[in-house]
Design an enzyme around this catalytic site. Structure first.
Site, PDB file in Angstrom:
ATOM      1  N   ALA A  10       0.919  -1.199   0.004  1.00 43.96           N
ATOM      2  CA  ALA A  10      -0.237  -0.063  -0.045  1.00 43.96           C
ATOM      3  C   ALA A  10       0.771   1.185  -0.028  1.00 43.96           C
ATOM      4  O   ALA A  10       2.219   1.068   0.121  1.00 43.96           O
ATOM      5  CB  ALA A  10      -1.087  -0.052   1.203  1.00 43.96           C
ATOM      6  N   TYR A 151       3.391   7.428  18.602  1.00 44.30           N
ATOM      7  CA  TYR A 151       3.631   7.493  17.222  1.00 44.30           C
ATOM      8  C   TYR A 151       5.057   8.421  16.764  1.00 44.30           C
ATOM      9  O   TYR A 151       5.952   8.033  16.336  1.00 44.30           O
ATOM     10  CB  TYR A 151       2.481   7.960  16.245  1.00 44.30           C
ATOM     11  CG  TYR A 151       3.029   7.936  14.785  1.00 44.30           C
ATOM     12  CD1 TYR A 151       3.338   6.908  14.020  1.00 44.30           C
ATOM     13  CD2 TYR A 151       3.149   9.150  13.897  1.00 44.30           C
ATOM     14  CE1 TYR A 151       3.684   6.707  12.882  1.00 44.30           C
ATOM     15  CE2 TYR A 151       3.425   9.411  12.629  1.00 44.30           C
ATOM     16  CZ  TYR A 151       3.764   8.010  12.048  1.00 44.30           C
ATOM     17  OH  TYR A 151       3.926   8.096  10.927  1.00 44.30           O
ATOM     18  N   PRO A 181       8.225  12.332   5.526  1.00 43.55           N
ATOM     19  CA  PRO A 181       6.901  13.307   4.952  1.00 43.55           C
ATOM     20  C   PRO A 181       6.191  13.818   5.891  1.00 43.55           C
ATOM     21  O   PRO A 181       6.024  13.241   7.094  1.00 43.55           O
ATOM     22  CB  PRO A 181       6.209  11.927   4.221  1.00 43.55           C
ATOM     23  CG  PRO A 181       7.254  10.775   4.476  1.00 43.55           C
ATOM     24  CD  PRO A 181       8.200  10.959   5.391  1.00 43.55           C
ATOM     25  N   THR A 186      -2.943   8.145   2.018  1.00 44.68           N
ATOM     26  CA  THR A 186      -2.622   6.621   1.758  1.00 44.68           C
ATOM     27  C   THR A 186      -3.695   5.905   2.681  1.00 44.68           C
ATOM     28  O   THR A 186      -4.694   6.547   3.024  1.00 44.68           O
ATOM     29  CB  THR A 186      -1.162   6.362   2.199  1.00 44.68           C
ATOM     30  OG1 THR A 186      -1.224   6.675   3.528  1.00 44.68           O
ATOM     31  CG2 THR A 186      -0.212   7.052   1.427  1.00 44.68           C
ATOM     32  N   GLU A 187      -3.143   4.754   2.913  1.00 40.55           N
ATOM     33  CA  GLU A 187      -4.164   4.049   3.940  1.00 40.55           C
ATOM     34  C   GLU A 187      -3.793   4.285   5.625  1.00 40.55           C
ATOM     35  O   GLU A 187      -4.305   3.773   6.429  1.00 40.55           O
ATOM     36  CB  GLU A 187      -4.076   2.427   3.643  1.00 40.55           C
ATOM     37  CG  GLU A 187      -4.411   2.149   2.460  1.00 40.55           C
ATOM     38  CD  GLU A 187      -4.499   0.638   1.915  1.00 40.55           C
ATOM     39  OE1 GLU A 187      -4.269  -0.233   3.129  1.00 40.55           O
ATOM     40  OE2 GLU A 187      -4.577   0.090   0.803  1.00 40.55           O
ATOM     41  N   PHE A 188      -2.837   5.112   5.520  1.00 37.92           N
ATOM     42  CA  PHE A 188      -2.094   5.513   6.824  1.00 37.92           C
ATOM     43  C   PHE A 188      -3.268   6.062   7.849  1.00 37.92           C
ATOM     44  O   PHE A 188      -3.395   5.271   9.131  1.00 37.92           O
ATOM     45  CB  PHE A 188      -1.079   6.591   6.641  1.00 37.92           C
ATOM     46  CG  PHE A 188      -0.871   7.060   7.927  1.00 37.92           C
ATOM     47  CD1 PHE A 188       0.672   6.606   8.399  1.00 37.92           C
ATOM     48  CD2 PHE A 188      -1.164   8.381   8.565  1.00 37.92           C
ATOM     49  CE1 PHE A 188       0.972   7.036   9.891  1.00 37.92           C
ATOM     50  CE2 PHE A 188      -0.786   8.790   9.737  1.00 37.92           C
ATOM     51  CZ  PHE A 188       0.302   7.857  10.323  1.00 37.92           C
TER      52      PHE A 188
HETATM   53  P1  NDP Z   1       0.059   2.475   4.405  1.00 42.26           P
HETATM   54  O1  NDP Z   1      -0.754   2.118   5.391  1.00 42.26           O
HETATM   55  O2  NDP Z   1      -0.730   3.101   3.286  1.00 42.26           O
HETATM   56  O3  NDP Z   1       0.944   1.520   4.028  1.00 42.26           O
HETATM   57  C1  NDP Z   1       1.671   0.805   5.241  1.00 42.26           C
HETATM   58  C2  NDP Z   1       2.567  -0.272   4.552  1.00 42.26           C
HETATM   59  O4  NDP Z   1       3.223  -1.040   5.864  1.00 42.26           O
HETATM   60  C3  NDP Z   1       1.707  -1.541   4.281  1.00 42.26           C
HETATM   61  O5  NDP Z   1       2.456  -1.928   3.122  1.00 42.26           O
HETATM   62  C4  NDP Z   1       1.611  -2.522   5.418  1.00 42.26           C
HETATM   63  O6  NDP Z   1       1.602  -3.654   4.867  1.00 42.26           O
HETATM   64  C5  NDP Z   1       3.077  -2.374   6.056  1.00 42.26           C
HETATM   65  N1  NDP Z   1       3.067  -2.734   7.289  1.00 42.26           N
HETATM   66  C6  NDP Z   1       2.551  -2.486   8.271  1.00 42.26           C
HETATM   67  N2  NDP Z   1       2.607  -3.083   9.342  1.00 42.26           N
HETATM   68  C7  NDP Z   1       3.525  -4.131   9.169  1.00 42.26           C
HETATM   69  C8  NDP Z   1       3.895  -5.213   9.667  1.00 42.26           C
HETATM   70  N3  NDP Z   1       3.812  -5.367  11.048  1.00 42.26           N
HETATM   71  N4  NDP Z   1       4.609  -6.249   9.065  1.00 42.26           N
HETATM   72  C9  NDP Z   1       4.876  -5.959   7.718  1.00 42.26           C
HETATM   73  N5  NDP Z   1       4.502  -4.733   6.987  1.00 42.26           N
HETATM   74  C10 NDP Z   1       3.735  -4.006   7.762  1.00 42.26           C
HETATM   75  O7  NDP Z   1       0.845   3.744   4.997  1.00 42.26           O
HETATM   76  P2  NDP Z   1       1.966   4.612   4.342  1.00 42.26           P
HETATM   77  O8  NDP Z   1       2.393   4.243   2.986  1.00 42.26           O
HETATM   78  O9  NDP Z   1       1.347   6.217   4.523  1.00 42.26           O
HETATM   79  O10 NDP Z   1       3.105   4.503   5.300  1.00 42.26           O
HETATM   80  C11 NDP Z   1       4.467   4.136   4.957  1.00 42.26           C
HETATM   81  C12 NDP Z   1       5.235   4.773   6.134  1.00 42.26           C
HETATM   82  O11 NDP Z   1       5.304   6.087   5.942  1.00 42.26           O
HETATM   83  C13 NDP Z   1       5.156   4.469   7.593  1.00 42.26           C
HETATM   84  O12 NDP Z   1       6.266   4.087   8.181  1.00 42.26           O
HETATM   85  C14 NDP Z   1       4.235   5.572   7.923  1.00 42.26           C
HETATM   86  O13 NDP Z   1       4.571   5.911   9.352  1.00 42.26           O
HETATM   87  C15 NDP Z   1       5.113   6.783   7.299  1.00 42.26           C
HETATM   88  N6  NDP Z   1       4.564   8.032   7.072  1.00 42.26           N
HETATM   89  C16 NDP Z   1       3.244   8.219   6.484  1.00 42.26           C
HETATM   90  C17 NDP Z   1       2.719   9.514   6.341  1.00 42.26           C
HETATM   91  C18 NDP Z   1       1.399   9.590   5.811  1.00 42.26           C
HETATM   92  O14 NDP Z   1       0.808  10.586   6.227  1.00 42.26           O
HETATM   93  N7  NDP Z   1       0.830   8.799   4.901  1.00 42.26           N
HETATM   94  C19 NDP Z   1       3.749  10.573   6.506  1.00 42.26           C
HETATM   95  C20 NDP Z   1       4.861  10.190   7.250  1.00 42.26           C
HETATM   96  C21 NDP Z   1       5.426   8.979   7.414  1.00 42.26           C
HETATM   97  P3  NDP Z   1       0.507  -4.921   5.209  1.00 42.26           P
HETATM   98  O15 NDP Z   1      -0.229  -4.180   6.039  1.00 42.26           O
HETATM   99  O16 NDP Z   1       0.246  -5.705   4.127  1.00 42.26           O
HETATM  100  O17 NDP Z   1       1.706  -5.747   6.150  1.00 42.26           O
HETATM  101  C1  8X3 Z   2       2.474  10.621   9.383  1.00 40.74           C
HETATM  102  C2  8X3 Z   2       2.053  12.139   9.360  1.00 40.74           C
HETATM  103  O1  8X3 Z   2       0.944  14.176  10.650  1.00 40.74           O
HETATM  104  O2  8X3 Z   2       0.033  11.899  10.781  1.00 40.74           O
HETATM  105  O3  8X3 Z   2       3.604  10.650   9.862  1.00 40.74           O
HETATM  106  O4  8X3 Z   2       1.971  12.327  11.788  1.00 40.74           O
HETATM  107  S1  8X3 Z   2       1.272  12.731  10.894  1.00 40.74           S
END
Ligand code: NDP
Ligand code: 8X3
Length: 249
Positions: A10, A151, A181, A186-188
């Site tokens: 994702a 977090y 970032p 995303t799915e975050f």
């Molecule tokens: P998504 O939820 O879209 O994707 C997260 C990914 O992490 C998925 O592919 C998921 O795969 C994987 N993941 C989560 N837990 C596990 C686990 N226990 N084992 C293996 N894989 C895991 O989120 P983002 O793409 O937004 O996030 C990616 C990174 O970016 C993260 O570290 C997040 O903290 C960081 N981030 C995100 C921001 C945002 O606003 N979106 C901003 C700043 C940082 P699966 O569930 O298939 O295991």
């Molecule tokens: C993900 C962005 O603002 O939710 O790291 O912390 S925020």
């Protein structure tokens, strides 16, 4: 060239796999959702003349991480870039109300999982006398925000680990880049709010957030610089965001 991406099912990880595949890189894609890995691998191999290797494991499970990476053939162990991206936030609660289970999961995934993967791959880099680790931190690892407690702590740890790796791995010619970032759609947030679509969608209302591809572009740029250049860290937000706690809606 080969890239190893954690969390490629994702968001940023999937966009990064797509970007590198389009440029002819072989990809090792990982995550827990096996079906998504299979679909992505098929899509990428159909569209581009590359190879994709899938590794399905929970990054929190130290033995599973080691077994998965040990299972790689000698050819697949020739990894050029590791993107430590898998991670999550769980909950948005004040310190006294935050769930210890949520904190455990965030620490086990964002910090310990990142360490397990890196420790397993660094020996390959040391043997080849080169390598590039790209850690996905967050603006939450630069400043804390209200109800971000656990977090934010994990992302501050990613920031610290990136700096520590850069110093200790210097003699082995290993680059370490931290990409931080801000809010990206995303799915975050769906994960953070445990499947509550309404709360998740509300996070991105009233401004234009980053997209996964924006971060994939930055990762691609950092990974394709000449050997003598290392971007140490980059903080990237959408134009509406100044830092981790000031967003103009
Ligand atoms: P998504 O939820 O879209 O994707 C997260 C990914 O992490 C998925 O592919 C998921 O795969 C994987 N993941 C989560 N837990 C596990 C686990 N226990 N084992 C293996 N894989 C895991 O989120 P983002 O793409 O937004 O996030 C990616 C990174 O970016 C993260 O570290 C997040 O903290 C960081 N981030 C995100 C921001 C945002 O606003 N979106 C901003 C700043 C940082 P699966 O569930 O298939 O295991
Ligand atoms: C993900 C962005 O603002 O939710 O790291 O912390 S925020």
């Amino acid at each position: 060239m080969t890239i190893f991406i954690t969390g490629a099912t994702a968001g940023f990880g999937k966009a990064t796999a797509t970007q590198f595949a389009a440029a002819g890189w072989n990809c090792i894609i990982t995550g827990r959702r096996k079906e998504r890995l299979a679909i992505l691998a098929d899509e990428l191999m159909q569209q581009y003349p590359i190879k994709v290797h899938k590794l399905c494991f929970d990054i929190q499970d130290r033995n599973a991480v080691k077994a998965a990476i040990d299972s790689l053939s000698a050819e697949w162990k020739n990894i050029d870039v590791l993107v430590n991206n898998a991670g999550l936030a769980l909950g948005r609660d004040s310190f006294e109300n935050a769930s210890l289970d949520d904190w455990d999961t965030m620490i086990d995934t964002n910090v310990k999982g990142l360490i397990y993967v890196t420790k397993a791959i660094v020996p390959f880099f040391i043997e080849r006398k080169k390598g590039h680790i790209i850690n996905i931190g967050s603006t939450a690892g630069k400043e804390v925000y209200k109800e971000g407690n656990g977090y934010c702590a994990t992302k501050h740890a990613v920031d610290a680990l990136s700096k520590a790796m850069r110093i200790d791995l210097l003699p082995h010619h290993i680059k370490v880049t931290a990409v931080h970032p801000g809010a990206a759609e995303t799915e975050f947030s769906l994960v953070r709010y445990k499947g509550d679509n309404e709360k998740a969608n509300a996070v991105y209302e009233g401004f234009k957030a980053l997209e996964a591809k924006d971060i994939a572009d930055v990762i691609f740029y950092a990974a394709n610089l000449p050997t003598h250049i290392c971007i140490n860290e980059l903080v990237i937000t959408c134009t509406a965001q100044a830092n981790s706690f000031y967003l103009h809606k």
